[in-house]
Design an enzyme around this catalytic site. Sequence first.
Site, PDB file in Angstrom:
ATOM      1  N   THR A 131      39.339  48.105  36.327  1.00 30.84           N
ATOM      2  CA  THR A 131      39.675  48.688  37.629  1.00 30.84           C
ATOM      3  C   THR A 131      40.629  49.870  37.498  1.00 30.84           C
ATOM      4  OG1 THR A 131      40.915  48.219  39.664  1.00 30.84           O
ATOM      5  CG2 THR A 131      41.419  46.840  37.787  1.00 30.84           C
ATOM      6  N   ASP A 132      40.583  50.778  38.465  1.00 29.36           N
ATOM      7  CA  ASP A 132      41.542  51.898  38.483  1.00 29.36           C
ATOM      8  C   ASP A 132      42.971  51.412  38.724  1.00 29.36           C
ATOM      9  OD1 ASP A 132      41.334  51.208  41.187  1.00 29.36           O
ATOM     10  OD2 ASP A 132      40.821  53.217  41.895  1.00 29.36           O
ATOM     11  N   GLU A 133      43.106  50.163  39.232  1.00 32.40           N
ATOM     12  CA  GLU A 133      44.445  49.669  39.574  1.00 32.40           C
ATOM     13  C   GLU A 133      45.339  49.517  38.351  1.00 32.40           C
ATOM     14  OE1 GLU A 133      44.710  46.638  42.541  1.00 32.40           O
ATOM     15  OE2 GLU A 133      42.715  47.084  43.320  1.00 32.40           O
ATOM     16  N   TYR A 155      47.548  40.933  39.730  1.00 31.70           N
ATOM     17  CA  TYR A 155      46.123  41.184  39.475  1.00 31.70           C
ATOM     18  C   TYR A 155      45.939  42.345  38.501  1.00 31.70           C
ATOM     19  CZ  TYR A 155      41.564  43.394  40.173  1.00 31.70           C
ATOM     20  OH  TYR A 155      40.356  44.001  39.952  1.00 31.70           O
ATOM     21  N   LYS A 159      44.479  42.555  34.606  1.00 34.00           N
ATOM     22  CA  LYS A 159      43.336  43.383  34.190  1.00 34.00           C
ATOM     23  C   LYS A 159      43.750  44.347  33.079  1.00 34.00           C
ATOM     24  CE  LYS A 159      39.683  43.526  35.721  1.00 34.00           C
ATOM     25  NZ  LYS A 159      38.420  42.761  35.462  1.00 34.00           N
TER      26      LYS A 159
HETATM   27  P1  NAD Z   1      34.307  38.793  42.916  1.00 31.57           P
HETATM   28  O1  NAD Z   1      35.626  38.135  43.175  1.00 31.57           O
HETATM   29  O2  NAD Z   1      33.383  39.067  44.057  1.00 31.57           O
HETATM   30  O3  NAD Z   1      33.480  37.951  41.844  1.00 31.57           O
HETATM   31  C1  NAD Z   1      34.058  37.361  40.721  1.00 31.57           C
HETATM   32  C2  NAD Z   1      33.059  36.368  40.149  1.00 31.57           C
HETATM   33  O4  NAD Z   1      33.631  35.803  38.956  1.00 31.57           O
HETATM   34  C3  NAD Z   1      32.749  35.205  41.092  1.00 31.57           C
HETATM   35  O5  NAD Z   1      31.358  34.976  41.110  1.00 31.57           O
HETATM   36  C4  NAD Z   1      33.478  34.026  40.465  1.00 31.57           C
HETATM   37  O6  NAD Z   1      32.861  32.768  40.723  1.00 31.57           O
HETATM   38  C5  NAD Z   1      33.434  34.389  38.985  1.00 31.57           C
HETATM   39  N1  NAD Z   1      34.516  33.769  38.216  1.00 31.57           N
HETATM   40  C6  NAD Z   1      35.842  33.747  38.531  1.00 31.57           C
HETATM   41  N2  NAD Z   1      36.516  33.056  37.586  1.00 31.57           N
HETATM   42  C7  NAD Z   1      35.605  32.672  36.646  1.00 31.57           C
HETATM   43  C8  NAD Z   1      35.697  31.960  35.422  1.00 31.57           C
HETATM   44  N3  NAD Z   1      36.869  31.495  34.986  1.00 31.57           N
HETATM   45  N4  NAD Z   1      34.578  31.750  34.697  1.00 31.57           N
HETATM   46  C9  NAD Z   1      33.377  32.233  35.156  1.00 31.57           C
HETATM   47  N5  NAD Z   1      33.223  32.892  36.307  1.00 31.57           N
HETATM   48  C10 NAD Z   1      34.330  33.110  37.044  1.00 31.57           C
HETATM   49  O7  NAD Z   1      34.676  40.135  42.142  1.00 31.57           O
HETATM   50  P2  NAD Z   1      33.963  41.563  42.206  1.00 31.57           P
HETATM   51  O8  NAD Z   1      34.514  42.320  43.344  1.00 31.57           O
HETATM   52  O9  NAD Z   1      32.503  41.377  42.071  1.00 31.57           O
HETATM   53  O10 NAD Z   1      34.558  42.230  40.883  1.00 31.57           O
HETATM   54  C11 NAD Z   1      33.885  42.116  39.627  1.00 31.57           C
HETATM   55  C12 NAD Z   1      34.722  42.793  38.574  1.00 31.57           C
HETATM   56  O11 NAD Z   1      34.946  44.153  38.938  1.00 31.57           O
HETATM   57  C13 NAD Z   1      36.101  42.170  38.389  1.00 31.57           C
HETATM   58  O12 NAD Z   1      36.390  42.133  37.022  1.00 31.57           O
HETATM   59  C14 NAD Z   1      37.049  43.122  39.117  1.00 31.57           C
HETATM   60  O13 NAD Z   1      38.330  43.127  38.513  1.00 31.57           O
HETATM   61  C15 NAD Z   1      36.332  44.453  38.921  1.00 31.57           C
HETATM   62  N6  NAD Z   1      36.591  45.443  39.977  1.00 31.57           N
HETATM   63  C16 NAD Z   1      36.259  45.210  41.271  1.00 31.57           C
HETATM   64  C17 NAD Z   1      36.484  46.193  42.229  1.00 31.57           C
HETATM   65  C18 NAD Z   1      36.084  46.013  43.674  1.00 31.57           C
HETATM   66  O14 NAD Z   1      36.289  46.933  44.477  1.00 31.57           O
HETATM   67  N7  NAD Z   1      35.514  44.870  44.085  1.00 31.57           N
HETATM   68  C19 NAD Z   1      37.061  47.397  41.881  1.00 31.57           C
HETATM   69  C20 NAD Z   1      37.411  47.601  40.556  1.00 31.57           C
HETATM   70  C21 NAD Z   1      37.138  46.618  39.618  1.00 31.57           C
END
Ligand code: NAD
Length: 338
Positions: A131-133, A155, A159
């Site tokens: 993430t950009d964060e 968080y 990351k």
């Molecule tokens: P989300 O919270 O919608 O999904 C996370 C998934 O991971 C869920 O299906 C959950 O059941 C699974 N999970 C959590 N803990 C687990 C574990 N211990 N073992 C197996 N599965 C597990 O998240 P998202 O928004 O789809 O984000 C996906 C990735 O992208 C993350 O790594 C997040 O840091 C990164 N990200 C997201 C955003 C955003 O805007 N949503 C932006 C930047 C980066």
Amino acid sequence: MTERILVTGGAGFIGSHYVRTLLGAESPEDTVPDVRVTVLDKLTYAGNLTNLAPVCAHPDFSFVQGDICDPDLVGRLSAEHDQVVHFAAESHVDRSIDASAEFIRTNVTGTHTLLDAAHRAGIKTFLHVSTDEVYGSTERGSWPETDPLRPNSPYSASKAASDLIALSYHRTHGLDVRVTRCSNNYGHHHYPEKIIPLFITNLLDGRKVPLYGDGGNVRDWLHIDDHVRALELARTRGRAGEVYNIGGGTELSNRELTRLLLAVCGATWDESVEYVTDRKGHDRRYSVDWTKIREELGYTPRKDFATGLAETVRWYRDNRAWWEPLVSELRRPAQLRR
Ligand code: NAD
């Protein structure tokens, strides 16, 4: 040759979009031939098997419910796959402020467990979705990949730790790790605790939307289709040991975003917005410089924000059955929630 891809967190928002895209259940032109996909997901509150319903009968899809912190399970699965695309994480900043232990366990220990298994199994490519964060907060300018990491929330700190461990497996063991750092995603199937789906579902129910602080925090918005295309570029054409920022090209303050959402949903500011106490340690502005992925891999975001937002609102309007159970759980008093 068919690539066997292990996708962690593939039942969440971005992971499920990635899997549906690869297997042809999103836009047909983005379908990827010659892949077999296994989703490994613990199905936490954020994981939802319904997100995978369009591909569950696909011959090249399988699902394993399990934890990325389980070394036996990830060791076994790594041995059966060529590549890992790692989405699984605890992903909501507010939850990390209330209780951070699960963020350290999943995001740090879980990522390390996976990397170690990938290294031992001889995985060809490990794409780590970050993430950009991790860069912190900036008043002006945009961060290139070479900027130092200054994460501020539990968080983003978890990351950042996982990014560094991932890159250490490249430097130390020669594992082909690629790290992506994207800005805020939006689109359909987004869990309704995050600002865009929270505000849409509140407005569709005639409720007020809670705007943090003065509403002046700025985020760059990236449509989920564009993110998935960028991830595919990084997986297939990126270089080992490299970090790629992924931006969407639409920077908005939360106030500006709220105005756009109110307009699409047909609501007014005075009737529908309430200012609430700001998030602790709230980062003021995120802004990634994504020149590298544009010049090196030919990435540019395609989805215009106004179109993407209107499509997203339409999806929530048409898919109440998906979000109503999630929203009713979120609206229960904290002590009564599952
Ligand atoms: P989300 O919270 O919608 O999904 C996370 C998934 O991971 C869920 O299906 C959950 O059941 C699974 N999970 C959590 N803990 C687990 C574990 N211990 N073992 C197996 N599965 C597990 O998240 P998202 O928004 O789809 O984000 C996906 C990735 O992208 C993350 O790594 C997040 O840091 C990164 N990200 C997201 C955003 C955003 O805007 N949503 C932006 C930047 C980066």
